[in-house]
Structure formats: C-alpha cells, structure tokens
Design a protein around this motif. Structure first.
Motif, short mmCIF file in Angstrom:
data_model
loop_
_atom_site.label_atom_id
_atom_site.label_comp_id
_atom_site.label_asym_id
_atom_site.label_seq_id
_atom_site.Cartn_x
_atom_site.Cartn_y
_atom_site.Cartn_z
N ALA A 150 29.93 41.52 55.92
CA ALA A 150 30.82 40.46 55.43
C ALA A 150 30.88 39.93 53.74
CB ALA A 150 30.49 39.16 56.03
N VAL A 151 29.60 39.90 53.15
CA VAL A 151 29.40 39.87 51.92
C VAL A 151 29.98 41.02 51.09
CG1 VAL A 151 27.53 39.96 50.14
CG2 VAL A 151 26.92 38.56 52.00
N GLY A 152 30.07 42.25 51.44
CA GLY A 152 30.64 43.07 50.64
C GLY A 152 32.07 43.14 50.80
N ALA A 153 32.57 42.67 51.79
CA ALA A 153 34.11 42.37 51.93
C ALA A 153 34.68 41.19 51.12
CB ALA A 153 34.37 42.01 53.58
N ILE A 154 33.67 40.07 50.83
CA ILE A 154 34.06 39.03 50.14
C ILE A 154 34.06 39.70 48.67
CG2 ILE A 154 33.36 36.55 49.25
CD1 ILE A 154 32.45 36.22 52.42
N LEU A 155 32.97 40.27 48.37
CA LEU A 155 32.93 40.95 46.89
C LEU A 155 34.07 41.69 46.76
CD1 LEU A 155 29.07 41.61 46.49
CD2 LEU A 155 30.12 39.87 45.64
N GLY A 156 34.43 42.35 47.56
CA GLY A 156 35.69 43.38 47.23
C GLY A 156 37.08 42.86 47.08
N VAL A 157 37.33 41.60 47.97
CA VAL A 157 38.53 41.03 47.68
C VAL A 157 38.39 40.16 46.19
CG1 VAL A 157 39.35 40.67 50.11
CG2 VAL A 157 37.74 39.00 49.01
N ALA A 158 37.14 39.69 46.05
CA ALA A 158 36.88 38.92 44.76
C ALA A 158 37.08 39.89 43.54
CB ALA A 158 35.47 38.48 44.46
N VAL A 159 36.62 40.96 43.59
CA VAL A 159 37.14 41.98 42.55
C VAL A 159 38.51 42.12 42.51
CG1 VAL A 159 36.55 44.35 41.82
CG2 VAL A 159 34.58 43.07 42.53
N SER A 160 39.21 42.48 43.53
CA SER A 160 40.67 42.78 43.68
C SER A 160 41.22 41.60 42.95
CB SER A 160 40.97 42.69 45.22
OG SER A 160 42.16 43.26 45.43
N TRP A 161 40.95 40.48 43.37
CA TRP A 161 41.50 39.25 42.85
C TRP A 161 41.42 39.19 41.06
CZ3 TRP A 161 39.46 34.72 40.44
CH2 TRP A 161 40.13 33.61 40.31
N GLY A 162 40.30 39.60 40.93
CA GLY A 162 39.72 39.45 39.42
C GLY A 162 40.66 40.50 38.62
N PHE A 163 40.76 41.60 39.31
CA PHE A 163 41.70 42.86 38.75
C PHE A 163 43.27 42.40 38.52
CE2 PHE A 163 38.42 46.43 39.62
CZ PHE A 163 38.13 46.59 38.26
N THR A 164 43.57 41.67 39.60
CA THR A 164 44.88 41.32 39.64
C THR A 164 45.19 40.30 38.50
OG1 THR A 164 45.21 41.76 41.97
CG2 THR A 164 46.64 40.41 41.15
N ARG A 165 44.32 39.32 38.53
CA ARG A 165 44.50 38.44 37.46
C ARG A 165 44.56 39.02 36.01
NH1 ARG A 165 44.27 32.86 38.17
NH2 ARG A 165 43.45 32.72 36.04
N ARG A 166 43.72 39.84 35.71
CA ARG A 166 43.61 40.70 34.73
C ARG A 166 44.72 41.46 34.28
NH1 ARG A 166 41.44 40.81 29.31
NH2 ARG A 166 41.43 42.96 28.70
N ARG A 167 45.23 42.12 35.16
CA ARG A 167 46.50 42.94 35.08
C ARG A 167 47.55 42.10 34.68
NH1 ARG A 167 47.49 46.67 40.00
NH2 ARG A 167 45.62 45.32 40.46
N LEU A 168 47.82 40.92 35.42
CA LEU A 168 48.86 39.81 35.22
C LEU A 168 48.72 39.40 33.57
CD1 LEU A 168 49.05 38.00 38.43
CD2 LEU A 168 50.86 39.69 37.56
N ALA A 169 47.37 39.08 33.37
CA ALA A 169 47.33 38.77 31.96
C ALA A 169 47.62 39.77 30.84
CB ALA A 169 45.89 38.27 31.62
N ASP A 170 47.40 40.82 31.12
CA ASP A 170 47.70 41.92 30.01
C ASP A 170 49.28 42.13 30.16
OD1 ASP A 170 44.98 42.19 29.66
OD2 ASP A 170 44.75 44.33 30.73
N PHE A 171 49.54 42.07 31.46
CA PHE A 171 51.03 42.21 31.23
C PHE A 171 51.74 41.09 30.51
CE2 PHE A 171 55.52 41.34 33.38
CZ PHE A 171 56.03 42.67 33.20
N ASP A 172 51.46 39.74 30.61
CA ASP A 172 52.07 38.67 29.92
C ASP A 172 51.75 38.85 28.39
OD1 ASP A 172 52.90 37.39 32.02
OD2 ASP A 172 51.21 36.05 32.26
N ALA A 173 50.31 39.41 28.07
CA ALA A 173 50.33 39.75 26.59
C ALA A 173 51.14 40.78 26.18
CB ALA A 173 48.79 40.06 26.19
N PHE A 174 51.51 41.93 26.96
CA PHE A 174 52.28 42.84 26.49
C PHE A 174 53.72 42.64 26.24
CE2 PHE A 174 55.21 46.36 27.70
CZ PHE A 174 54.91 47.11 26.66
N ARG A 175 54.24 41.33 27.42
CA ARG A 175 55.55 41.20 27.19
C ARG A 175 56.00 40.08 26.00
NH1 ARG A 175 57.39 38.14 32.39
NH2 ARG A 175 56.59 36.36 30.76
#
Length: 178
Positions: A150-175
C-alpha cells in the motif's frame, strides 16, 4: 409524402406501415448514429486497452514473482530477520507496487479520483496475492507485505502525479516561449 432524403433514397422505401416518412428518417439517422458510435467505441476500446496493457503485463510479472519460492527462504516464508525494520523483500514490494500503481494510473487517469483508484487497485491486487500465498506451501500471508504494498502504491501515484504536473508546467512554458 414521397421525397428524396440526403442519401438519395425514397422516403417511401424506408417508411413504416403507417406511411410516416418523418419516423423513417429519424430511425435512419439513429441507425447511422449507432454505427458511428460503435466505431468510436471500438477506437476508444483499443485506446483503453493500449493504456492498460503495460499495467496488466507488469501485474503478471508481480504475480509470477510472488508465487515462486524465495531463494534462501524456508517453507512457510522467509526466515530472514528485518534489519533496521526493513525486511529482505520490502524493497521489492515497495518498488513493485509503486510501478504497478504508476502504470495503472495511465488507464485510470491522473486526476485525484483516478490516482486514488490506481492506488486502490494496486493495493487490492497485492492483498489478493497475499491471500493466494496462503495456498502455497512455501509462501505465507503477511500483513506487513500488504502494508508495504500500500505504501508503494501511494508512492507510485504520488510520483505519477508529480510527473504529470511537471509535464503540464513544461508544456505551458513551451507554449508561452517566443
């Protein structure tokens, strides 16, 4: 009244026994809409399968690794004593379920609800594997493993969420770049 519709067919050919051409036209439109909906559903189904396939493949690997004997272990589970509170298989559980939850998040969505579902699915899968291990002579059910999963699963979705936010921020900066 007999007329020609957009497809070039007589309304009388498609009218029902009451002779109501308007009803026939609406049923033809419904048939056309149904066939296009089927095509959209098929495309969406293939896309959904492509998103879930990595998670299913990794889940199969986790399942296979969870039912084989542990090298150096004894019948009934591992005889190793945890060092500093960390068991010998804890890193595998942590990493394995983090990856599984991250891959599952690709198909459930990266919004809060999708991430919660991904963590729940990965944790539930881990609990199911622990239950399965009760029937295997060289494996045992362990609440500790369920908790680490369960701890691993929570860490996995937290990392996934972080990558998604980072990707969106990079996309906004690129635009916004000139």
């Amino acid at each position: 009244m007999i007329g020609i519709d957009d497809a070039g067919t007589d309304d009388a050919d498609t009218a029902d026994s009451s002779g109501d051409a308007d009803t026939a036209d609406s049923s033809d439109d419904a048939d056309t809409a149904d066939s296009s909906d089927d095509a959209d559903t098929a495309d969406t189904g293939l896309h959904a399968l492509a998103r879930v396939r990595p998670a299913l493949a990794f889940a199969a690997v986790v399942l296979a690794a969870s039912v084989v004997p542990i090298p150096g272990g004894s019948a009934g589970g591992s005889a190793a004593v945890p060092i500093a509170g960390i068991g010998p298989t804890d890193p595998f559980h942590l990493l394995g379920y983090a990856v599984l939850a991250g891959l599952t998040a690709r198909s459930t969505g990266r919004g809060l609800r999708g991430l919660a579902v991904a963590a729940a699915v990965a944790t539930g899968f881990g609990f199911g594997i622990e239950l399965l291990q009760t029937a295997i002579p060289w494996r045992t059910f362990a609440w500790r493993d369920v908790a680490v999963n369960a701890v691993g699963a929570i860490l996995g979705v937290a990392v996934s969420w972080g990558f998604t936010r980072r990707r969106l921020a990079d996309f906004d900066a690129f635009r916004r770049s000139p």
